[in-house]
Write a protein that holds these residues in place. Structure first.
Motif, PDB file in Angstrom:
ATOM      1  N   VAL A 264       0.863  -1.180   0.000  1.00 58.75           N
ATOM      2  CA  VAL A 264       0.000   0.000   0.000  1.00 58.75           C
ATOM      3  C   VAL A 264       0.897   1.228   0.000  1.00 58.75           C
ATOM      4  O   VAL A 264       1.729   1.421   0.875  1.00 58.75           O
ATOM      5  CB  VAL A 264      -0.932   0.009   1.227  1.00 58.75           C
ATOM      6  CG1 VAL A 264      -1.704   1.320   1.288  1.00 58.75           C
ATOM      7  CG2 VAL A 264      -1.877  -1.180   1.189  1.00 58.75           C
ATOM      8  N   ASP A 265       0.712   2.077  -1.011  1.00 60.27           N
ATOM      9  CA  ASP A 265       1.533   3.270  -1.174  1.00 60.27           C
ATOM     10  C   ASP A 265       0.633   4.395  -1.684  1.00 60.27           C
ATOM     11  O   ASP A 265      -0.132   4.204  -2.636  1.00 60.27           O
ATOM     12  CB  ASP A 265       2.654   2.984  -2.180  1.00 60.27           C
ATOM     13  CG  ASP A 265       3.663   4.126  -2.287  1.00 60.27           C
ATOM     14  OD1 ASP A 265       3.481   5.164  -1.614  1.00 60.27           O
ATOM     15  OD2 ASP A 265       4.633   3.978  -3.064  1.00 60.27           O
ATOM     16  N   ASP A 266       0.699   5.557  -1.039  1.00 62.94           N
ATOM     17  CA  ASP A 266      -0.104   6.712  -1.426  1.00 62.94           C
ATOM     18  C   ASP A 266      -1.601   6.396  -1.390  1.00 62.94           C
ATOM     19  O   ASP A 266      -2.350   6.800  -2.275  1.00 62.94           O
ATOM     20  CB  ASP A 266       0.310   7.216  -2.814  1.00 62.94           C
ATOM     21  CG  ASP A 266      -0.382   8.528  -3.192  1.00 62.94           C
ATOM     22  OD1 ASP A 266      -0.673   9.327  -2.277  1.00 62.94           O
ATOM     23  OD2 ASP A 266      -0.649   8.721  -4.392  1.00 62.94           O
ATOM     24  N   ALA A 267      -2.037   5.675  -0.391  1.00 59.69           N
ATOM     25  CA  ALA A 267      -3.477   5.521  -0.156  1.00 59.69           C
ATOM     26  C   ALA A 267      -3.987   6.777   0.542  1.00 59.69           C
ATOM     27  O   ALA A 267      -3.330   7.321   1.438  1.00 59.69           O
ATOM     28  CB  ALA A 267      -3.757   4.297   0.698  1.00 59.69           C
ATOM     29  N   ARG A 268      -5.167   7.233   0.110  1.00 62.37           N
ATOM     30  CA  ARG A 268      -5.756   8.425   0.718  1.00 62.37           C
ATOM     31  C   ARG A 268      -7.176   8.089   1.152  1.00 62.37           C
ATOM     32  O   ARG A 268      -8.014   7.726   0.326  1.00 62.37           O
ATOM     33  CB  ARG A 268      -5.727   9.596  -0.260  1.00 62.37           C
ATOM     34  CG  ARG A 268      -4.311   9.933  -0.705  1.00 62.37           C
ATOM     35  CD  ARG A 268      -4.222  11.169  -1.549  1.00 62.37           C
ATOM     36  NE  ARG A 268      -2.848  11.432  -1.939  1.00 62.37           N
ATOM     37  CZ  ARG A 268      -2.409  12.544  -2.533  1.00 62.37           C
ATOM     38  NH1 ARG A 268      -3.292  13.506  -2.818  1.00 62.37           N
ATOM     39  NH2 ARG A 268      -1.141  12.687  -2.850  1.00 62.37           N
TER      40      ARG A 268
END
Length: 565
Positions: A327-331
């Motif tokens: 998970v990377d750059d989840a907003r």
């Protein structure tokens, strides 16, 4: 005559002359008749299958319609043409509409798709539509035989207002199959009814893509669907591609999650999740990079870890396509979470293989009404890669040491459907600037201000609510809609097209509801009239359209060629 109008008429004749004088309604009562009709279809034609049981047939619908004049394959009487046994439908071509059938009493003996948007590996469907069709408990006796109710191939197809329920065997209910070209399918206003726990992987309700294609764009929209007790497996929806939007759907007592399993850059917003405290109902599970989750409402979800209200999963270093990307750059922002057992799970699934916690991620401006005595956040691995801001709650314990949480009394009011901030709730106007500053509406479709937004999915407003939790009457197949069948003992109305107007001469003086529709079902006009005569301007109408005339005791539906160009 004006030279430009002359050129326009010539172009219309070139484009539509092949069907304007030939558009027909074919009534088909045998498989042989259908085969003979298919080879001669032109844009604007309609094929109506007799109201009876069609057993163990594969119906192949092919044709080349146009946007203004699709070719329609439908039931002579909506809901009275039954496909049974091993019957299937295959669709290929352009601008085709398949509507009004019911699949029931299935007896499938081999792996297949019940409705397939292709007739061969290189004969796909484009700009085609499946609408007002029911597939009801259409299963093999052996649950290990893999079938799909609907398989989507090609591009720009639509599945809408269908009822799909009762699947008990292996295979997703509806699948989008990818290739190098983005799909741009629309899946909307369908009822996905109860599906029992399959007991192993392969019981998804919707799957978009496969792990092999997870780096490719699909760009589908899944909206305004009702999922009710879809318990086939943990992945109610299984996203396995890039760029899809999941919005305005309602999940009611589903023992699973909307799972962003593979792929990236998907948006999940405006959805309603209602749990059942006797089941492990979940919310939204995030895996991989670039996802956006906002304006969702989640209530009474009893799941934990993978089935938490919002779960960010640990990843695998150098993950294979069928593994777990980090998970990377989840907003995640502006969600409302009410009485859920585990509002946030961070690093769910951590083990010797899944060692990478979420990174570069943001969880902001969420409103959480927590259960007594439980942690607000469950840290399964590490939350160091998550930035928290403006999350307001009444939990006894946060569960981690971090800034970005505001504890307060949160007076809420139940409007009969949702819990909303009541007067004096400190969430009102308290959102902090962050990664979702550009959102302009809330879950109701009401406007949000540029500054001073409310925390959570709901912006307190007196404006009309335009997006609501869905019920059965909002979605699925209903068989009282207009059709293109002519009926026995119809009223003897006369319709004439002259000088850009439709002149309707009614059989007798009465009160009528007169509706005009495009061949794709779009309402062009609707008016209540009284008397024995009515005139409607049709200059802007498509080359082929439908007229529906109703009185208190009769109905007349017919297809009209518009010669006003």
């Amino acid at each position: 005559m004006n030279i430009y109008r002359s050129i326009r008429i010539l172009l219309i004749l070139i484009l539509f002359g092949s069907f304007t004088s030939q558009a027909k309604i074919y009534h088909v009562s045998t498989f042989t008749e259908l085969e003979s009709v298919i080879i001669s279809l032109l844009p604007g034609d309609t094929v109506l299958l007799a109201a009876k049981e069609w057993n163990n047939v594969t119906l192949t619908f092919k044709g080349e319609g146009t946007p203004e004049a699709p070719i329609v394959f439908g039931a002579e009487v909506p809901g009275q043409t039954f496909l049974t046994g091993s019957s299937r439908i295959q669709i290929s071509g352009k601008w085709l509409v398949v509507r009004d059938f019911i699949f029931k009493d299935g007896n499938i003996s081999n792996s297949c798709s019940i409705v397939e948007f292709r007739t061969d590996s290189d004969e796909l469907a484009y700009n085609c539509r499946l609408t007002n069709v029911s597939i009801l408990s259409y299963n093999p006796t052996n649950k290990d035989i893999d079938t799909k109710y609907v398989s989507l191939y090609g591009t720009n197809n639509r599945v809408d207002h269908c009822t799909l329920l009762g699947k008990t065997n292996s295979g997703a209910t509806l699948v989008v199959w990818l290739d190098e070209t983005p799909d741009y399918h629309l899946i909307d206003h369908n009822y996905f009814g109860p599906r029992e726990d399959l007991g192993y992987n392969g019981g998804e309700t919707i799957r978009i893509g496969t792990s092999d294609w997870e780096r490719y764009n699909s760009n589908c929209i899944v909206e305004y669907n009702l999922f009710e007790e879809c318990d086939g497996e943990i992945e109610i929806i299984s996203n396995k591609s890039v760029g899809n939007h999941y919005r305005y759907n309602t999940f009611d007592r589903c023992e699973g999650t909307l799972t962003l399993r593979h792929g990236s850059d998907c948006w999940v917003y405006g959805n309603f999740f209602f749990g059942d405290l006797s089941k492990d109902c979940g919310g939204i599970r995030i895996i991989g990079p670039g996802h956006r989750v906002f304006n969702n409402y989640l209530e009474n979800l009893n799941g934990t870890s993978y089935r938490a209200a919002i779960s960010l999963v640990n990843g695998i270093p150098d993950s294979p396509a069928n593994g777990y990307r980090q998970v990377d750059d989840a907003r995640v922002g502006y969600n409302t979470i009410i009485n859920c057992k585990e509002p946030f799970a961070i690093g769910a699934g951590v083990d010797e293989e899944k060692t990478l916690p979420p990174i570069n991620s943001y969880i902001e401006n969420n409103l959480i009404v927590a259960r007594s005595g439980l942690d607000l956040v469950k840290d399964y691995a590490s939350t160091d890669g998550v930035s928290w801001k403006g999350n307001i709650h009444n939990a006894d314990k946060i569960g981690i040491t971090a800034d970005g949480f505001i504890k307060a009394e949160l007076p809420m009011i139940n409007d009969g459907t949702l819990y909303r901030p009541d007067d004096g709730n400190p969430a009102i106007g308290a959102a902090l600037n962050g990664v979702f500053d550009t959102i302009t509406v809330d879950i109701d479709g009401q406007s949000r201000p540029l500054n001073g937004k409310d925390i959570g999915c709901d912006q307190v407003s007196n404006n009309p609510v335009v997006i609501k939790p869905l019920t059965n009457k909002d979605v699925g197949a209903h068989y009282d809609s207009s059709t293109y069948a002519d009926k026995i003992l119809l009223p003897k109305h006369i319709i004439k097209i002259e000088d850009g107007v439709a002149k309707l001469y009614f059989e007798r003086t009465d009160s009528y509801m007169v509706s005009f529709y495009s061949m794709m079902g779009q309402e062009l006009s609707k008016k209540a009239v009284s008397g024995n005569f009515y005139v409607q301007n049709i200059v802007s109408y498509p080359p082929v359209f439908v007229v529906d005339i109703r009185s208190s005791n009769s109905r007349y539906v017919t297809k009209i060629i518009n010669n006003s160009f």
